[in-house]
Motif scaffolding. Structure first.
Motif, mmCIF file in Angstrom:
data_model
loop_
_atom_site.group_PDB
_atom_site.id
_atom_site.type_symbol
_atom_site.label_atom_id
_atom_site.label_comp_id
_atom_site.label_asym_id
_atom_site.label_seq_id
_atom_site.Cartn_x
_atom_site.Cartn_y
_atom_site.Cartn_z
ATOM 1 N N LEU A 83 0.813 -1.213 0.000
ATOM 2 C CA LEU A 83 0.000 0.000 0.000
ATOM 3 C C LEU A 83 0.847 1.263 0.000
ATOM 4 O O LEU A 83 0.356 2.345 -0.261
ATOM 5 C CB LEU A 83 -0.933 0.022 1.213
ATOM 6 N N LEU A 84 2.120 1.105 0.321
ATOM 7 C CA LEU A 84 2.970 2.282 0.349
ATOM 8 C C LEU A 84 3.661 2.528 -0.999
ATOM 9 O O LEU A 84 4.325 3.517 -1.200
ATOM 10 C CB LEU A 84 4.029 2.142 1.455
ATOM 11 N N LEU A 123 -16.087 -1.311 -2.752
ATOM 12 C CA LEU A 123 -16.867 -0.987 -1.555
ATOM 13 C C LEU A 123 -17.880 -2.098 -1.253
ATOM 14 O O LEU A 123 -18.113 -2.449 -0.102
ATOM 15 C CB LEU A 123 -17.569 0.357 -1.783
ATOM 16 N N ILE A 130 -18.061 3.675 5.891
ATOM 17 C CA ILE A 130 -17.628 4.486 4.748
ATOM 18 C C ILE A 130 -18.822 5.095 4.016
ATOM 19 O O ILE A 130 -18.794 6.261 3.613
ATOM 20 C CB ILE A 130 -16.724 3.646 3.811
ATOM 21 N N ARG A 148 -20.027 7.974 6.070
ATOM 22 C CA ARG A 148 -19.093 9.102 6.039
ATOM 23 C C ARG A 148 -19.075 9.782 4.655
ATOM 24 O O ARG A 148 -19.229 10.990 4.550
ATOM 25 C CB ARG A 148 -17.688 8.606 6.412
ATOM 26 N N GLU A 149 -18.874 8.996 3.599
ATOM 27 C CA GLU A 149 -18.620 9.601 2.293
ATOM 28 C C GLU A 149 -19.900 9.903 1.516
ATOM 29 O O GLU A 149 -19.947 10.872 0.781
ATOM 30 C CB GLU A 149 -17.723 8.697 1.430
ATOM 31 N N SER A 195 -20.966 13.237 10.367
ATOM 32 C CA SER A 195 -19.789 13.450 11.215
ATOM 33 C C SER A 195 -19.511 12.173 12.014
ATOM 34 O O SER A 195 -20.353 11.277 12.085
ATOM 35 C CB SER A 195 -20.053 14.604 12.174
ATOM 36 N N TYR A 196 -18.327 12.101 12.629
ATOM 37 C CA TYR A 196 -17.997 10.925 13.438
ATOM 38 C C TYR A 196 -19.057 10.712 14.531
ATOM 39 O O TYR A 196 -19.455 9.605 14.824
ATOM 40 C CB TYR A 196 -16.615 11.096 14.084
ATOM 41 N N ARG A 197 -19.473 11.813 15.122
ATOM 42 C CA ARG A 197 -20.446 11.718 16.206
ATOM 43 C C ARG A 197 -21.763 11.112 15.700
ATOM 44 O O ARG A 197 -22.366 10.258 16.345
ATOM 45 C CB ARG A 197 -20.699 13.105 16.801
ATOM 46 N N LEU A 237 -13.123 3.487 10.089
ATOM 47 C CA LEU A 237 -12.846 4.234 8.853
ATOM 48 C C LEU A 237 -11.411 3.974 8.402
ATOM 49 O O LEU A 237 -11.153 3.752 7.219
ATOM 50 C CB LEU A 237 -13.079 5.726 9.064
ATOM 51 N N ALA A 238 -10.468 4.000 9.362
ATOM 52 C CA ALA A 238 -9.068 3.796 9.002
ATOM 53 C C ALA A 238 -8.865 2.404 8.408
ATOM 54 O O ALA A 238 -8.272 2.242 7.344
ATOM 55 C CB ALA A 238 -8.187 3.996 10.236
ATOM 56 N N ARG A 292 -10.742 1.966 4.993
ATOM 57 C CA ARG A 292 -10.091 2.595 3.842
ATOM 58 C C ARG A 292 -8.866 1.803 3.406
ATOM 59 O O ARG A 292 -8.573 1.705 2.226
ATOM 60 C CB ARG A 292 -9.711 4.031 4.198
ATOM 61 N N LEU A 337 -10.119 -1.102 1.555
ATOM 62 C CA LEU A 337 -10.643 -0.647 0.273
ATOM 63 C C LEU A 337 -9.512 -0.547 -0.750
ATOM 64 O O LEU A 337 -9.660 -0.955 -1.909
ATOM 65 C CB LEU A 337 -11.321 0.709 0.471
ATOM 66 N N LEU A 338 -8.375 -0.030 -0.303
ATOM 67 C CA LEU A 338 -7.220 0.069 -1.200
ATOM 68 C C LEU A 338 -6.714 -1.319 -1.600
ATOM 69 O O LEU A 338 -6.350 -1.553 -2.747
ATOM 70 C CB LEU A 338 -6.094 0.873 -0.534
ATOM 71 N N HIS A 390 -6.716 10.175 9.099
ATOM 72 C CA HIS A 390 -8.135 10.048 8.752
ATOM 73 C C HIS A 390 -8.964 11.172 9.366
ATOM 74 O O HIS A 390 -9.817 11.761 8.703
ATOM 75 C CB HIS A 390 -8.661 8.672 9.159
ATOM 76 N N GLU A 412 -12.100 16.271 11.295
ATOM 77 C CA GLU A 412 -12.689 15.987 12.603
ATOM 78 C C GLU A 412 -11.729 16.298 13.747
ATOM 79 O O GLU A 412 -12.020 16.009 14.885
ATOM 80 C CB GLU A 412 -13.110 14.511 12.669
ATOM 81 N N ARG A 463 -2.837 10.455 -0.707
ATOM 82 C CA ARG A 463 -3.450 9.171 -1.062
ATOM 83 C C ARG A 463 -4.832 9.040 -0.427
ATOM 84 O O ARG A 463 -5.797 8.639 -1.070
ATOM 85 C CB ARG A 463 -2.531 8.048 -0.579
ATOM 86 N N GLN A 464 -4.931 9.394 0.831
ATOM 87 C CA GLN A 464 -6.231 9.293 1.509
ATOM 88 C C GLN A 464 -7.232 10.278 0.919
ATOM 89 O O GLN A 464 -8.414 9.973 0.798
ATOM 90 C CB GLN A 464 -6.085 9.525 3.018
ATOM 91 N N LEU A 497 -8.430 8.814 -2.325
ATOM 92 C CA LEU A 497 -9.367 7.706 -2.105
ATOM 93 C C LEU A 497 -10.745 8.265 -1.738
ATOM 94 O O LEU A 497 -11.770 7.833 -2.251
ATOM 95 C CB LEU A 497 -8.853 6.780 -0.995
ATOM 96 N N ARG A 510 -16.382 9.318 -3.192
ATOM 97 C CA ARG A 510 -17.483 10.274 -3.271
ATOM 98 C C ARG A 510 -17.965 10.453 -4.707
ATOM 99 O O ARG A 510 -19.134 10.682 -4.953
ATOM 100 C CB ARG A 510 -17.061 11.618 -2.680
ATOM 101 N N GLN A 562 -23.455 15.624 -0.173
ATOM 102 C CA GLN A 562 -23.507 14.504 -1.113
ATOM 103 C C GLN A 562 -24.798 14.497 -1.918
ATOM 104 O O GLN A 562 -25.148 13.516 -2.555
ATOM 105 C CB GLN A 562 -23.315 13.183 -0.371
#
Lengths: 181, 254
Positions: free
Chosen positions: A102-103, A124, A135, A138-139, A144-146, A163-164, A167, A170-171, B11, B17, B42-43, B46, B51, B193
């Motif tokens: 991934l890097l 996805l 995801i 979020r997207e 929001s996270y809350r 989410l971390a 994602r 997903l990659l 993230h 956030e 990258r993030q 993505l 989106r 969105q």
């Protein structure tokens, strides 16, 4: 129709029905087909009507989405026998070498190419449900996270880690899909 | 802040956030660290890809009607004590309740010409079709100077095109559509969105002096106005206030 019923019907329109698209979008991403998504949304809307007196302001969309996702997971529980749920878990998807992969710069090229960006929707769909849910909220719903924490019934810290990890997975999936012939 | 912390925070940073102090520390770090800049880029890519390319599934048009009938039928049974002799009345009551709510939704704004009603139905169909089939635009560009000539060359008029990114409504592109018995221009904008379709066509009979109209149907909000011989219809599943804000901004610019 009595005044109370009229009032209730109006509240249902104003609080719940205006978010029908959001409800369907989440159900469709969770169930991954139209038929099941419609069943889940219909059931969720009935529940929303039943609980509507308990809704005292706040984010109505997040409130409804929480009902949708809970309806989906209890529906899944009931139908698991018939449903051939081919969702892989995190460990099947994630190989030890993936972190290094991934890097690589190739991942950046992947995200820059139009053709592979189009694979995002398929990727996805293959995510385990808890990550897919985070995801999508979020997207696509821009919560929001809350709000995501409220919908999924998890602490905010868990939202962040889902989410971390989501994602990252997903990659990984995206990379696999783009390498398919 | 060192690089390992960036991986923890990236993230939250991408999602905006983090608290402002941490966010500004990260910004400072990114300025001086190419490796972390790449992680962040990258993030962001993505996120942009998801989106843009993951479809937003709008509810099928028939679903709302079924839910209303179903939910209010159930509601009526719940709210009235059941008794054998009253069963038929209940069933009738449920049907009446469902019809009444549908009628309520349709006649939210009481005074409206039937012609406009038909247009609104066509608008909803046009908007839903574009969103459902994921065919939002024929020409994808946030540049008004690309979208306008593209549409002008395919229509018998030249629709006014503006990008409202500054006001939070970025232009996504344009599309040809067929409405009210004629080819029209459809401009597509996003807000968060959600998609906004702005349909434009010339209408010699439209009164410029007529006040702008709002309407709401099937969960969609519509704002209609006339300007310089063109008739404008904005539609979205955004709130009525957002659709109005969008329309007023648009009318103010063009």
């Amino acid at each position: 129709m009595s005044l109370g019923q009229q009032d209730r019907a109006r509240r249902f329109e104003e609080t719940v029905m205006v978010h029908l698209d959001a409800a369907y979008n989440l159900a469709r991403w969770l169930a991954r087909n139209e038929h099941d998504a419609e069943d889940v949304v219909q059931e969720a809307m009935l529940r929303a009507l039943r609980f509507i007196d308990g809704f005292h302001g706040g984010n109505a969309r997040a409130w409804l989405l929480a009902i949708v996702r809970n309806t989906y997971f209890s529906w899944l529980e009931k139908n698991r026998a018939q449903k051939d749920q081919v969702t892989m878990d995190e460990n099947t998807l994630y190989a030890p070498g993936d972190d290094a992969a991934l890097l690589e710069d190739s991942v950046d090229r992947l995200l820059q190419e139009q053709d592979s960006r189009r694979l995002v929707a398929r990727a996805l769909d293959q995510l385990p449900p808890e990550f897919r849910e985070a995801i999508v909220l979020r997207e696509l719903e821009d919560l929001s996270y809350r709000e995501i924490a409220q919908v999924a019934g998890i602490p905010i810290g868990t939202v962040m880690s889902r989410l971390a990890r989501g994602r990252k997975l997903l990659l990984v999936i995206l990379r696999k899909l783009s390498q398919e012939p | 802040m060192d690089c390992s912390r960036i991986l923890d925070y990236v993230h939250g940073f991408v999602d905006r956030e983090l608290d402002p102090v941490v966010a500004s520390e990260i910004e400072k770090h990114l300025e001086g660290c190419a490796g972390c800049r790449q992680v962040y880029a990258r993030q962001s890519m993505l996120q942009a890809a998801v989106r843009r390319h993951a479809p937003y599934y709008a509810a099928p048009a028939s679903l709302a009607g079924r839910i209303r009938a179903n939910a209010l039928g159930t509601g009526a049974r719940e709210m009235t004590a059941p008794g054998d002799s009253r069963r038929q009345w209940l069933r009738l009551g449920a049907a009446v309740a469902a019809t009444a709510v549908m009628t309520w939704a349709i006649t939210l704004q009481v005074e409206r010409a039937t012609k406009d009603d038909r247009v609104v139905e066509e608008l909803i169909a046009g908007h839903a079709r574009a969103v459902l089939t994921n065919h939002l635009v024929d020409v994808a560009s946030s540049d008004q100077h690309t979208v306008k000539p593209w549409l002008s060359s395919r229509l018998d008029f030249s629709p006014p095109v503006a990008d409202l990114a500054g006001a939070g409504f970025p232009l996504v592109g344009g599309r040809l559509d067929y409405l009210a018995g004629r080819p029209v221009g459809a401009l597509v904008f996003r807000h968060r969105q959600h998609v906004i379709n702005l349909f434009v066509w010339p209408d010699a009979n439209a009164k410029t002096a007529a006040p702008a109209q709002a309407s709401s149907k099937q969960g969609y909000n519509v704002w209609h106005w006339v300007q310089a011989g063109m008739t404008f219809w904005a539609i979205s599943d955004l709130s009525a206030a957002d659709v109005r804000a969008f329309s007023e901004t648009y009318a103010g610019i063009k």
